[in-house]
Scaffold this motif. Sequence first.
Motif, short mmCIF file in Angstrom:
data_model
loop_
_atom_site.label_atom_id
_atom_site.label_comp_id
_atom_site.label_asym_id
_atom_site.label_seq_id
_atom_site.Cartn_x
_atom_site.Cartn_y
_atom_site.Cartn_z
N TYR A 13 17.85 -16.46 8.43
CA TYR A 13 18.87 -15.57 8.95
C TYR A 13 18.29 -14.66 10.02
O TYR A 13 17.06 -14.54 10.18
CB TYR A 13 19.48 -14.73 7.82
N TYR A 53 23.29 -16.51 10.11
CA TYR A 53 22.43 -17.26 9.20
C TYR A 53 22.71 -18.76 9.28
O TYR A 53 23.78 -19.18 9.72
CB TYR A 53 22.60 -16.76 7.76
N SER A 61 17.17 -23.39 7.44
CA SER A 61 17.34 -23.19 6.00
C SER A 61 16.97 -24.46 5.25
O SER A 61 16.92 -25.56 5.81
CB SER A 61 18.80 -22.80 5.68
N LEU A 80 22.99 -13.48 0.22
CA LEU A 80 22.35 -12.97 1.43
C LEU A 80 22.83 -11.55 1.73
O LEU A 80 22.02 -10.66 2.02
CB LEU A 80 22.65 -13.88 2.62
#
Length: 262
Positions: A13, A53, A61, A80
Amino acid sequence: MAFTKVNDISLHYSDDGPTDGPALVFANSLGTDLHLWDPILPHLPEGLRIIRYDKRGHGQSEVPPPPYSMGALVSDAEALLDHLNIRDCVFVGLSVGGMIGQGLAVKRLDQVRALVLSNTAAKIGTKELWQTRIDAVRAGGIASIADAVLDRWFSRDFLASPELGTWREMLISQSDEGYIGCSAAIAGTDFYTPTSGLRLPLLGIAGSEDGATPPDLVRETVDLVPGSEFQLMRRAGHLPCVEQPEAYAKHLMGFLRQIGHI
């Protein structure tokens, strides 16, 4: 750019701007990463706390084995925002990002004070459509469907522009497994009932040449929430933040001012 562990996966992120600024959270579409929002950043005012993100299976990710559920994607966003201690944000979600926004607003009204649903819907496509897409990616990778995806993403003018290559590269650089996982999550989602129960400020944005979520589909979802607004961006497709970043940011900032977020 940073990483945090949520729900046993590593989530990538960015958290830009003052930590005490009004929070604006962006969630991007299937087949893109957080850089989808790069074109609009120069058109946003200073003082905002901007969170972007990479959803699971995308960008930097982690890529857990597919399939994924929409509940998992919503839970990732929730975790998050808890990690960043975000409350009362305006959540801007495009395509599957908009589905995540709907699910998060239903689940955590303390986190989300307003929604921007861009080129999305409470239900997108059919299980059969998504299974066909999943089968194609399993057989030939994202590259095998890239041209068809780009045709749905962009207006005729943009498809002929030299910028197209940048976004094709973003698409085909995503993980096949992550694309399949999120496709399964979309296939299993129907938010008509929960979204119709939302009571919060909402802006809907659609592109007149969107081949993935046509304007009428977006408007149908936006109209589920009383008092919502709808903006149609002409000569734009599924990613109007890419094709018309200045106009997109103008719609966004007008909404933020109207609701007193800035």
